[in-house]
Design an enzyme around this catalytic site. Structure first.
Site, mmCIF file in Angstrom:
data_model
loop_
_atom_site.group_PDB
_atom_site.id
_atom_site.type_symbol
_atom_site.label_atom_id
_atom_site.label_comp_id
_atom_site.label_asym_id
_atom_site.label_seq_id
_atom_site.Cartn_x
_atom_site.Cartn_y
_atom_site.Cartn_z
ATOM 1 N N GLU A 97 0.854 -1.199 0.000
ATOM 2 C CA GLU A 97 0.000 0.000 0.000
ATOM 3 C C GLU A 97 0.886 1.243 0.000
ATOM 4 O O GLU A 97 2.027 1.204 0.475
ATOM 5 C CB GLU A 97 -0.886 -0.093 1.251
ATOM 6 C CG GLU A 97 -1.798 1.039 1.564
ATOM 7 C CD GLU A 97 -2.916 1.301 0.569
ATOM 8 O OE1 GLU A 97 -2.586 1.655 -0.578
ATOM 9 O OE2 GLU A 97 -4.094 1.216 0.943
ATOM 10 N N ASP A 98 0.374 2.355 -0.511
ATOM 11 C CA ASP A 98 1.139 3.599 -0.491
ATOM 12 C C ASP A 98 1.163 4.234 0.894
ATOM 13 O O ASP A 98 2.193 4.670 1.379
ATOM 14 C CB ASP A 98 0.608 4.591 -1.547
ATOM 15 C CG ASP A 98 -0.896 4.846 -1.453
ATOM 16 O OD1 ASP A 98 -1.578 4.224 -0.608
ATOM 17 O OD2 ASP A 98 -1.400 5.671 -2.240
ATOM 18 N N ASP A 101 -3.506 5.581 6.686
ATOM 19 C CA ASP A 101 -3.895 6.827 7.348
ATOM 20 C C ASP A 101 -4.877 6.478 8.479
ATOM 21 O O ASP A 101 -4.448 6.089 9.563
ATOM 22 C CB ASP A 101 -4.499 7.742 6.263
ATOM 23 C CG ASP A 101 -4.837 9.130 6.751
ATOM 24 O OD1 ASP A 101 -4.507 9.459 7.901
ATOM 25 O OD2 ASP A 101 -5.440 9.905 5.980
ATOM 26 N N PHE A 150 -1.323 16.196 4.188
ATOM 27 C CA PHE A 150 -1.754 15.528 2.958
ATOM 28 C C PHE A 150 -0.593 15.531 1.971
ATOM 29 O O PHE A 150 -0.137 16.589 1.532
ATOM 30 C CB PHE A 150 -2.987 16.202 2.359
ATOM 31 C CG PHE A 150 -3.591 15.375 1.257
ATOM 32 C CD1 PHE A 150 -4.424 14.306 1.547
ATOM 33 C CD2 PHE A 150 -3.278 15.631 -0.072
ATOM 34 C CE1 PHE A 150 -4.949 13.516 0.541
ATOM 35 C CE2 PHE A 150 -3.805 14.847 -1.092
ATOM 36 C CZ PHE A 150 -4.634 13.784 -0.786
ATOM 37 N N ARG A 163 1.113 11.943 -9.293
ATOM 38 C CA ARG A 163 1.622 10.580 -9.055
ATOM 39 C C ARG A 163 3.042 10.402 -9.599
ATOM 40 O O ARG A 163 3.793 9.571 -9.125
ATOM 41 C CB ARG A 163 0.726 9.538 -9.747
ATOM 42 C CG ARG A 163 -0.648 9.390 -9.151
ATOM 43 C CD ARG A 163 -1.310 8.136 -9.682
ATOM 44 N NE ARG A 163 -2.756 8.138 -9.532
ATOM 45 C CZ ARG A 163 -3.411 7.759 -8.431
ATOM 46 N NH1 ARG A 163 -2.748 7.378 -7.374
ATOM 47 N NH2 ARG A 163 -4.726 7.796 -8.386
HETATM 48 P P1 5GP Z 1 -7.083 5.185 5.095
HETATM 49 O O1 5GP Z 1 -8.239 4.273 4.803
HETATM 50 O O2 5GP Z 1 -5.977 4.538 5.869
HETATM 51 O O3 5GP Z 1 -7.564 6.466 5.768
HETATM 52 O O4 5GP Z 1 -6.509 5.705 3.736
HETATM 53 C C1 5GP Z 1 -5.906 4.887 2.815
HETATM 54 C C2 5GP Z 1 -5.907 5.510 1.458
HETATM 55 O O5 5GP Z 1 -6.236 6.901 1.508
HETATM 56 C C3 5GP Z 1 -4.549 5.450 0.818
HETATM 57 O O6 5GP Z 1 -4.393 4.289 0.069
HETATM 58 C C4 5GP Z 1 -4.526 6.700 -0.048
HETATM 59 O O7 5GP Z 1 -5.081 6.406 -1.300
HETATM 60 C C5 5GP Z 1 -5.437 7.663 0.655
HETATM 61 N N1 5GP Z 1 -4.683 8.645 1.488
HETATM 62 C C6 5GP Z 1 -4.618 8.723 2.826
HETATM 63 N N2 5GP Z 1 -3.818 9.731 3.218
HETATM 64 C C7 5GP Z 1 -3.354 10.296 2.066
HETATM 65 C C8 5GP Z 1 -2.456 11.394 1.810
HETATM 66 O O8 5GP Z 1 -1.878 12.053 2.680
HETATM 67 N N3 5GP Z 1 -2.232 11.652 0.490
HETATM 68 C C9 5GP Z 1 -2.818 10.976 -0.525
HETATM 69 N N4 5GP Z 1 -2.507 11.349 -1.755
HETATM 70 N N5 5GP Z 1 -3.655 9.942 -0.299
HETATM 71 C C10 5GP Z 1 -3.916 9.619 0.981
#
Ligand code: 5GP
Length: 180
Positions: A97-98, A101, A150, A163
């Site tokens: 995963e990237d 959060d 972010f 990207r």
């Molecule tokens: P989560 O479900 O953990 O809140 O978020 C996971 C997904 O949210 C990540 O795979 C990503 O696509 C997006 N995301 C969360 N934080 C960021 C951020 O700081 N920047 C970007 N570009 N995407 C984020």
């Protein structure tokens, strides 16, 4: 630096050095086995390709696409848009995963993939943003722990832009709020 960024958080050189360490660790941990890497599209693409090209074990790559985000806001409801092509029963699986959060996307993926009875299931994320975590996520491999900002670049987007940047940067608030 791209004009829409307020700072670079992780440079290209630092990213590559850390990814080399992660590849070496995974290769050591899975020595003699074939690992199935499940990339979470689209943010994983640059990270996954740099990660696997340094591994010296057999790898198997597949992808999933899920969504919960619209712009910079999570909707909180995770849905599968694209599912795996392969059967992962009995396989050693690592989710790539990237960023983790809130953890809600990863919680969904863990639950979804574990029902398919892999031999093992671990997480490898490039970025870990623990300050917004809403659920406990057992991350085995993490590249960088980052503050609650972010970020974009190196696969991560904002409305499908940025990207391609070779580094991780913090997006200007004016860009997120649409003030430019
Ligand atoms: P989560 O479900 O953990 O809140 O978020 C996971 C997904 O949210 C990540 O795979 C990503 O696509 C997006 N995301 C969360 N934080 C960021 C951020 O700081 N920047 C970007 N570009 N995407 C984020």
């Amino acid at each position: 630096m791209h004009k829409d960024l307020e700072e670079i958080l992780v440079t290209d050189i630092v990213l590559q050095a850390r990814i080399a360490q992660l590849s070496a660790r995974i290769s050591k941990d899975y020595k003699g086995r074939c690992v199935t890497l499940v990339g979470v599209l689209k943010g994983c693409v640059l990270f996954l390709s740099d990660l696997i090209k340094r591994m010296d074990i057999d790898t198997n790559v597949d992808f999933m696409m899920v969504t919960s985000y619209s712009g910079a806001q999570s909707t909180g409801v995770v849905r599968t848009i694209l599912d795996l092509k392969q059967n992962i029963e009995g396989r050693d699986v690592i989710i790539v995963e990237d960023i983790v959060d809130s953890g809600l996307t990863m919680k969904y993926l863990l639950k979804n993939l574990s029902t398919r009875q892999p031999r093992s299931l671990e997480i490898c994320t490039l970025l870990d943003k623990p300050s917004c975590r809403k659920t406990k996520i057992p991350i085995k491999y993490a590249g960088f722990v980052i503050p609650n900002k972010f970020v974009v670049g190196y696969g991560l987007d904002y409305n499908e832009l940025y990207r391609n940047l070779p580094y991780i940067g913090v997006l200007k608030k004016t860009v997120i709020e649409g003030k430019i």
